[in-house]
Design a protein around this motif. Sequence first.
Motif, PDB file in Angstrom:
ATOM      1  N   VAL A   1      54.120-110.491   6.027  1.00  0.00           N
ATOM      2  CA  VAL A   1      55.978-110.670   5.411  1.00  0.00           C
ATOM      3  C   VAL A   1      56.894-109.539   6.356  1.00  0.00           C
ATOM      4  CG1 VAL A   1      55.751-109.023   3.557  1.00  0.00           C
ATOM      5  CG2 VAL A   1      57.948-110.523   3.502  1.00  0.00           C
ATOM      6  N   ALA A   2      57.647-110.230   7.129  1.00  0.00           N
ATOM      7  CA  ALA A   2      58.558-109.606   7.881  1.00  0.00           C
ATOM      8  C   ALA A   2      59.800-109.040   7.976  1.00  0.00           C
ATOM      9  CB  ALA A   2      57.782-110.077   9.398  1.00  0.00           C
ATOM     10  N   PRO A   3      60.349-108.835   6.965  1.00  0.00           N
ATOM     11  CA  PRO A   3      61.392-108.501   6.523  1.00  0.00           C
ATOM     12  C   PRO A   3      62.708-107.943   7.248  1.00  0.00           C
ATOM     13  CG  PRO A   3      60.292-107.383   4.531  1.00  0.00           C
ATOM     14  CD  PRO A   3      60.016-107.800   6.120  1.00  0.00           C
ATOM     15  N   GLN A   4      62.264-106.975   8.260  1.00  0.00           N
ATOM     16  CA  GLN A   4      62.815-106.251   8.302  1.00  0.00           C
ATOM     17  C   GLN A   4      64.204-106.477   9.592  1.00  0.00           C
ATOM     18  OE1 GLN A   4      59.581-106.297   8.579  1.00  0.00           O
ATOM     19  NE2 GLN A   4      58.319-104.567   8.660  1.00  0.00           N
ATOM     20  N   HIS A   5      63.548-107.069  10.159  1.00  0.00           N
ATOM     21  CA  HIS A   5      65.447-107.494  10.962  1.00  0.00           C
ATOM     22  C   HIS A   5      65.902-108.922  10.380  1.00  0.00           C
ATOM     23  CE1 HIS A   5      64.892-104.396  13.808  1.00  0.00           C
ATOM     24  NE2 HIS A   5      63.519-105.302  13.642  1.00  0.00           N
TER      25      HIS A   5
ATOM     26  N   ASP B   1      68.479-109.482   8.632  1.00  0.00           N
ATOM     27  CA  ASP B   1      69.804-108.917   8.527  1.00  0.00           C
ATOM     28  C   ASP B   1      70.571-109.634   9.586  1.00  0.00           C
ATOM     29  OD1 ASP B   1      68.770-106.809  10.531  1.00  0.00           O
ATOM     30  OD2 ASP B   1      70.584-106.060  10.014  1.00  0.00           O
ATOM     31  N   VAL B   2      69.711-110.095  11.020  1.00  0.00           N
ATOM     32  CA  VAL B   2      70.266-111.034  11.941  1.00  0.00           C
ATOM     33  C   VAL B   2      70.013-112.636  11.727  1.00  0.00           C
ATOM     34  CG1 VAL B   2      69.472-111.532  14.321  1.00  0.00           C
ATOM     35  CG2 VAL B   2      68.054-109.483  13.691  1.00  0.00           C
ATOM     36  N   ASP B   3      69.229-112.988  10.985  1.00  0.00           N
ATOM     37  CA  ASP B   3      69.628-114.454  10.848  1.00  0.00           C
ATOM     38  C   ASP B   3      69.412-114.664   9.631  1.00  0.00           C
ATOM     39  OD1 ASP B   3      66.811-114.078  11.185  1.00  0.00           O
ATOM     40  OD2 ASP B   3      66.279-115.418  12.717  1.00  0.00           O
ATOM     41  N   GLY B   4      69.165-113.859   8.914  1.00  0.00           N
ATOM     42  CA  GLY B   4      68.604-114.039   7.076  1.00  0.00           C
ATOM     43  C   GLY B   4      67.377-114.864   6.680  1.00  0.00           C
ATOM     44  N   VAL B   5      66.630-114.384   7.925  1.00  0.00           N
ATOM     45  CA  VAL B   5      65.549-115.286   8.057  1.00  0.00           C
ATOM     46  C   VAL B   5      64.152-114.222   8.484  1.00  0.00           C
ATOM     47  CG1 VAL B   5      63.755-116.707   9.319  1.00  0.00           C
ATOM     48  CG2 VAL B   5      65.594-117.223   9.106  1.00  0.00           C
TER      49      VAL B   5
ATOM     50  N   ASP C   1      60.681-108.040  16.932  1.00  0.00           N
ATOM     51  CA  ASP C   1      61.401-107.417  17.219  1.00  0.00           C
ATOM     52  C   ASP C   1      63.423-106.946  16.850  1.00  0.00           C
ATOM     53  OD1 ASP C   1      62.106-109.665  17.919  1.00  0.00           O
ATOM     54  OD2 ASP C   1      62.199-109.494  20.433  1.00  0.00           O
ATOM     55  N   SER C   2      64.114-106.725  16.854  1.00  0.00           N
ATOM     56  CA  SER C   2      65.812-106.170  17.263  1.00  0.00           C
ATOM     57  C   SER C   2      66.177-107.873  16.406  1.00  0.00           C
ATOM     58  CB  SER C   2      66.041-105.375  17.905  1.00  0.00           C
ATOM     59  OG  SER C   2      66.025-106.149  18.965  1.00  0.00           O
ATOM     60  N   LYS C   3      65.931-108.829  17.360  1.00  0.00           N
ATOM     61  CA  LYS C   3      65.657-110.197  17.872  1.00  0.00           C
ATOM     62  C   LYS C   3      65.332-111.367  16.123  1.00  0.00           C
ATOM     63  CE  LYS C   3      67.355-109.805  22.079  1.00  0.00           C
ATOM     64  NZ  LYS C   3      67.820-110.799  23.752  1.00  0.00           N
TER      65      LYS C   3
ATOM     66  N   GLY D   1      50.729-103.970  14.536  1.00  0.00           N
ATOM     67  CA  GLY D   1      51.821-103.145  15.351  1.00  0.00           C
ATOM     68  C   GLY D   1      52.583-102.928  14.449  1.00  0.00           C
ATOM     69  N   ARG D   2      53.867-102.979  15.552  1.00  0.00           N
ATOM     70  CA  ARG D   2      55.616-103.190  14.952  1.00  0.00           C
ATOM     71  C   ARG D   2      55.884-102.260  16.432  1.00  0.00           C
ATOM     72  NH1 ARG D   2      53.090-103.537  11.100  1.00  0.00           N
ATOM     73  NH2 ARG D   2      53.255-102.819   9.116  1.00  0.00           N
ATOM     74  N   VAL D   3      57.356-102.909  16.562  1.00  0.00           N
ATOM     75  CA  VAL D   3      58.039-103.068  17.897  1.00  0.00           C
ATOM     76  C   VAL D   3      58.736-101.502  17.988  1.00  0.00           C
ATOM     77  CG1 VAL D   3      59.894-104.574  18.637  1.00  0.00           C
ATOM     78  CG2 VAL D   3      58.102-105.378  17.936  1.00  0.00           C
ATOM     79  N   ASP D   4      58.832-101.014  19.002  1.00  0.00           N
ATOM     80  CA  ASP D   4      59.884 -99.760  18.885  1.00  0.00           C
ATOM     81  C   ASP D   4      61.173-100.180  18.983  1.00  0.00           C
ATOM     82  OD1 ASP D   4      59.651-100.144  21.602  1.00  0.00           O
ATOM     83  OD2 ASP D   4      58.789 -98.157  21.953  1.00  0.00           O
TER      84      ASP D   4
END
Length: 557
Positions: free
Chosen positions: A349-353, A355-359, A402-404, A443-446
């Motif tokens: 599950v990837a909720p970290q970003h 806030d970009v598009d609500g997904v 990633d950030s997007k 992994g993770r995106v920096d």
Amino acid sequence: MRTGNILLSVGAAFAAVFLGGGIHPSAQNAAPLSGKVSSPAEPVMEGVIVGAKKDGTNVTVSVVSDDKGNFSFPAGRLSAGHYKLSIRAVGYDLQSPMEIDIPAAGGATADIKLDTTRNLEKQLNNAEWIMSVPGNDKQREMLTSCVGCHNLQRPLFSMHNPEAFQEIFARMQTYSSGSTPLNFQRLFVDGERVRVRPQEAEANRPRAEFFAKINLSNGPRSYPLKTLPRPTGRATRVIYTRYDLPRAIAEPHDVVLSHDGHAWYSDFGSAVVGEIDPVSGKVTEYPLPILKPKSPKGSLQIAVDPKGFLWVSMMMQGGLAKIDPKTKEITPYPFPAEDQTTSTYASMVAPQHSDVDGVIWTGDQGKHSLYKFHTDTGTYEKVGVATDEKGNKIEGYGMPTDSKNRPYILEFRDTRIGRVDPQTNVAKIWSVTFGQRTRPRRGRVDSQDRLWFAAFGTGHIGMFDPVTEQFASYLPPTPWANPYDVEADKNGEVWAGSMLNDRLTRLDPKEGKFVDYLMPGQFTNIRRIFVDNKTARPTIWIGDNHGANVVHVEPLD
């Protein structure tokens, strides 16, 4: 459906421990405990982990002896009280159990005397066993699949012949991935236990024959035992704080920090999530909702969204759960009913970003099908298997964004990575260039939107730059690292953990230099790496998936 009842709570005063010699008057800011480690074989012993646990608590604080054999617990780390001592130094044991009273003013001292162990076999970690057994690397690699459920003492101390191993392998394939010898759960299909196909049994024959050559079925062990060196230099400048969990069968898979600084963990084999107060040491576990009573229980990834809510993937329960860390309310979101099967498996599950598009991105590992979870409606949009514009598909395990809020797909079965465009749902796929069958795991995106990932198959820490579309690789110095997860910190250093060699790896990619920190516990089974960037110097949180504890690692430089 909402659940929020407390299942189990264990409190512990956050204090630490030691044993040993005399107590000297000292100032308020004196080290609560210090001393020297020695043995007849080595009068000066660097790299010995010294742990102190206060009576009546679940917290052990550990430090490491320096190049003069001295150790010291920093002021404020051990409160007044009675402590028991433990050590970790392969090849050595305490001459006798040690205990000590630490006064409020601190200043306790202990000279720790070690003797050469009489039972080295019991001290080897998984990597040391792999190094020791006779055979080629392809044969030794067969042992790496064992540590998902148990350590290597289990097969190597057995007396099974090849036929017995074949029977055991067939039985193990009917257990869920979160099973351990203390807590195994059977897989079911339409009420029937999973049956192993004959071709799968035949494929396991070389493994069975190899295992029967290196265990005790032919008599006492004849091959020499190999050990890894103790820590030196920077690897001794560290403090470990271990929090024992209330259940011996607890399997803390992922650990993250909520916005209030509390540590939360998923449990790979039970339907609970846990919360740890790092100051008091108190552990509280909360039950997750049961969506499929007949299916195995457990959760894998836990992550925090930008609003501070926790999200957890509930594996074979077939869905996600949202946790409010303030109210402790837990809200389940099962995958769509029409997609549910007995093999449905929500791993990531990837909720970290989000806030970009609500997904929030997630997926069904059973079908390798991706979902977009829309936070505004609480509904799923099925994306399916990640596919590029030419029709090539990629099935992955890790799914960092990633950030997007574009999810990467890490192909654990082979050697590719992919990234999905959220607007078109079309993937772009790259083959990892630095090895054969690298098996990207997690992994993770920096902060520069570069992907750092664990290449489990070749043992590398990998990096992919999407701007140049180039890969870089870094091989940790300690053998059989085979990292599971990788994350970069705010200073540009990179961290990885191992299920095999009990090491937490620190990489400075600019200099190409490593520091490997030996963990306090034997068979430390590290999965997720969580970097706390809010501290002045980044610190690391890990779950010991087979040790029923969570460890906070604080480098001192």
